[in-house]
Design an enzyme around this catalytic site. Sequence first.
Site, PDB file in Angstrom:
ATOM      1  N   GLY A 102      -5.923   2.790   4.895  1.00  0.00           N
ATOM      2  CA  GLY A 102      -6.609   1.600   4.393  1.00  0.00           C
ATOM      3  C   GLY A 102      -5.614   0.512   4.025  1.00  0.00           C
ATOM      4  O   GLY A 102      -5.869  -0.682   4.233  1.00  0.00           O
TER       5      GLY A 102
ATOM      6  N   ASN B 167     -12.290   0.177  -6.836  1.00  0.00           N
ATOM      7  CA  ASN B 167     -11.898   1.576  -6.933  1.00  0.00           C
ATOM      8  C   ASN B 167     -11.765   2.092  -8.353  1.00  0.00           C
ATOM      9  O   ASN B 167     -11.832   3.287  -8.585  1.00  0.00           O
ATOM     10  CB  ASN B 167     -10.581   1.796  -6.172  1.00  0.00           C
ATOM     11  CG  ASN B 167      -9.552   0.747  -6.461  1.00  0.00           C
ATOM     12  OD1 ASN B 167      -9.781  -0.442  -6.237  1.00  0.00           O
ATOM     13  ND2 ASN B 167      -8.419   1.156  -6.976  1.00  0.00           N
TER      14      ASN B 167
ATOM     15  N   GLN C 106     -13.617   2.083  -0.526  1.00  0.00           N
ATOM     16  CA  GLN C 106     -14.375   2.916  -1.470  1.00  0.00           C
ATOM     17  C   GLN C 106     -15.838   3.081  -1.081  1.00  0.00           C
ATOM     18  O   GLN C 106     -16.556   3.847  -1.721  1.00  0.00           O
ATOM     19  CB  GLN C 106     -14.284   2.328  -2.892  1.00  0.00           C
ATOM     20  CG  GLN C 106     -12.922   2.493  -3.537  1.00  0.00           C
ATOM     21  CD  GLN C 106     -12.551   3.956  -3.799  1.00  0.00           C
ATOM     22  OE1 GLN C 106     -13.403   4.828  -3.939  1.00  0.00           O
ATOM     23  NE2 GLN C 106     -11.258   4.231  -3.859  1.00  0.00           N
TER      24      GLN C 106
ATOM     25  N   SER D 297     -10.839   3.803   5.143  1.00  0.00           N
ATOM     26  CA  SER D 297      -9.827   4.861   5.061  1.00  0.00           C
ATOM     27  C   SER D 297     -10.514   6.218   5.034  1.00  0.00           C
ATOM     28  O   SER D 297     -11.376   6.468   4.184  1.00  0.00           O
ATOM     29  CB  SER D 297      -8.990   4.662   3.789  1.00  0.00           C
ATOM     30  OG  SER D 297      -8.078   5.720   3.661  1.00  0.00           O
TER      31      SER D 297
ATOM     32  N   HIS E 185      -9.684   9.293   4.203  1.00  0.00           N
ATOM     33  CA  HIS E 185      -9.539  10.332   3.172  1.00  0.00           C
ATOM     34  C   HIS E 185     -10.425  10.112   1.955  1.00  0.00           C
ATOM     35  O   HIS E 185     -10.486  10.955   1.067  1.00  0.00           O
ATOM     36  CB  HIS E 185      -8.070  10.506   2.773  1.00  0.00           C
ATOM     37  CG  HIS E 185      -7.478   9.417   1.933  1.00  0.00           C
ATOM     38  ND1 HIS E 185      -7.310   9.554   0.573  1.00  0.00           N
ATOM     39  CD2 HIS E 185      -6.993   8.196   2.237  1.00  0.00           C
ATOM     40  CE1 HIS E 185      -6.731   8.458   0.095  1.00  0.00           C
ATOM     41  NE2 HIS E 185      -6.533   7.620   1.092  1.00  0.00           N
TER      42      HIS E 185
ATOM     43  N   THR F 156       1.544   5.553  18.682  1.00  0.00           N
ATOM     44  CA  THR F 156       0.777   6.649  19.270  1.00  0.00           C
ATOM     45  C   THR F 156      -0.405   6.996  18.375  1.00  0.00           C
ATOM     46  O   THR F 156      -0.253   7.151  17.162  1.00  0.00           O
ATOM     47  CB  THR F 156       1.701   7.883  19.438  1.00  0.00           C
ATOM     48  OG1 THR F 156       2.760   7.507  20.311  1.00  0.00           O
ATOM     49  CG2 THR F 156       0.948   9.070  20.017  1.00  0.00           C
TER      50      THR F 156
ATOM     51  N   CYS G  96      -2.722   4.829  -7.167  1.00  0.00           N
ATOM     52  CA  CYS G  96      -1.319   4.418  -7.128  1.00  0.00           C
ATOM     53  C   CYS G  96      -0.870   3.881  -8.474  1.00  0.00           C
ATOM     54  O   CYS G  96       0.286   3.951  -8.828  1.00  0.00           O
ATOM     55  CB  CYS G  96      -1.098   3.378  -6.045  1.00  0.00           C
ATOM     56  SG  CYS G  96      -2.570   2.895  -5.213  1.00  0.00           S
TER      57      CYS G  96
HETATM   58  N1  PLP Z   1      -8.347  -0.208  -0.957  1.00  0.00           N
HETATM   59  C1  PLP Z   1      -8.997   0.455  -1.921  1.00  0.00           C
HETATM   60  C2  PLP Z   1     -10.154  -0.198  -2.609  1.00  0.00           C
HETATM   61  C3  PLP Z   1      -8.602   1.747  -2.286  1.00  0.00           C
HETATM   62  O1  PLP Z   1      -9.243   2.385  -3.253  1.00  0.00           O
HETATM   63  C4  PLP Z   1      -7.497   2.326  -1.618  1.00  0.00           C
HETATM   64  C5  PLP Z   1      -7.001   3.665  -2.012  1.00  0.00           C
HETATM   65  O2  PLP Z   1      -7.056   4.045  -3.167  1.00  0.00           O
HETATM   66  C6  PLP Z   1      -6.868   1.598  -0.597  1.00  0.00           C
HETATM   67  C7  PLP Z   1      -7.322   0.339  -0.288  1.00  0.00           C
HETATM   68  C8  PLP Z   1      -5.731   2.165   0.164  1.00  0.00           C
HETATM   69  O3  PLP Z   1      -6.162   3.114   1.117  1.00  0.00           O
HETATM   70  P1  PLP Z   1      -5.140   4.197   1.687  1.00  0.00           P
HETATM   71  O4  PLP Z   1      -4.973   5.231   0.629  1.00  0.00           O
HETATM   72  O5  PLP Z   1      -5.814   4.745   2.912  1.00  0.00           O
HETATM   73  O6  PLP Z   1      -3.893   3.492   2.018  1.00  0.00           O
END
Ligand code: PLP
Length: 383
Positions: free
Chosen positions: A74, A155, A183, A203, A205, A241, A328
Amino acid sequence: MEYKDLIYMDNAATTPVSDSVLEAMLPFLKNQYGNASAVYRIGRDAHQAVEDARRRIARVLHAGAMDIYFTSCGTEADNWALKGTARKLAAQGKKHIITTNIEHHAILHSAAALEAEGFEVTYLPVDEKGRVTPEQVAAAIRPDTALVSVMHANNEIGTIMPVAEIGAICREAGVLFHTDAVQTAGILPIDVEAMNIDMLSVSAHKFNGPKGVGVLYCRRGIYPQNFMDGGAQERGHRAGTENVAGIVGMARALEDAAAVREEAAARMAVIRDHLQEELLKIPDSRVNGDTEHRLPGTLNMSFDGIDGQSLLFSLDLKGVEASSGSACASGSLDPSHVLLALGLPYGQAHGSLRLTVGKYNTMEEADRVIEAVTETVRELRGK
Ligand code: PLP
């Protein structure tokens, strides 16, 4: 404590890969290991799997298959949308970008990088619930605005933004609109046509897919400047790739999520509401964000006098895996930029607890979390 005894309630940070997704991915990690660009049979088969995944993902998002670009996450999709669009439209004299002050750092830090390159960024302030209005966006648009980027849902607090209305404003003004749907893609219905979205980040995951794979949806004809240079993958727009197993897993995960979307959301909301109701019984506690326009699994709370990190460490010792903000940002001692943007005082912005319910959480787990949080807050307050 064994892994199996832990209670995982941090599903906004990441989610476990489901059995169905793992099963879909495994052949591409083993026998079907071909490079999707190769012309011989195992390469062609990998290519076909990638294209099939592209069509299936497009269907869920109501997009054209050729408008789906696979990325490594993401964060890459956000970086590409923002930097690629800004750098491309700068040639037309458009050097202004609009976003909000509660975006994920993938957007905020990309915006800061663009400011350092000479772009101008307007950070729209959110209200005390974390929402921006379409009117705020309309008022901020200028003749030199290249792009508006407003997240679909936040998030940390789960607040859902009025993206369809914001998209309509942008469309009318002739300004491109990007939304970070990292999200929401597995939880809320998304229709890029009906919602006037030009670009959208996903994203895998976050919805029981694998880590390290994402999507940038880009409406036909809108090609942000390339972000990854190299080979001619993704029709020459994104080199590298293809992560075939990841892409196949992401398609399966998105389809699985879409198939049970409403019942899953209702289940999560019941568990989340139970957590909220019981945790609000703790004296001097409050819910942060919007309790009306909110993701069904998200609960963000503050407890007066409680430091978020101490709360998380104590909960971890009791086997409860939660967070105090974005994945993060936790681990850093900075207060949450999202909670500060809501107008919370520094102490409260520092002391929040984010519980995010996922597909596999149960009511029984919620009860154990309630007990652990209630006990920990009491212990930390010394009463
Ligand atoms: N954007 C939002 C709102 C997110 O919550 C996150 C991940 O916590 C990301 C972007 C980043 O995604 P990724 O973990 O796939 O880099």
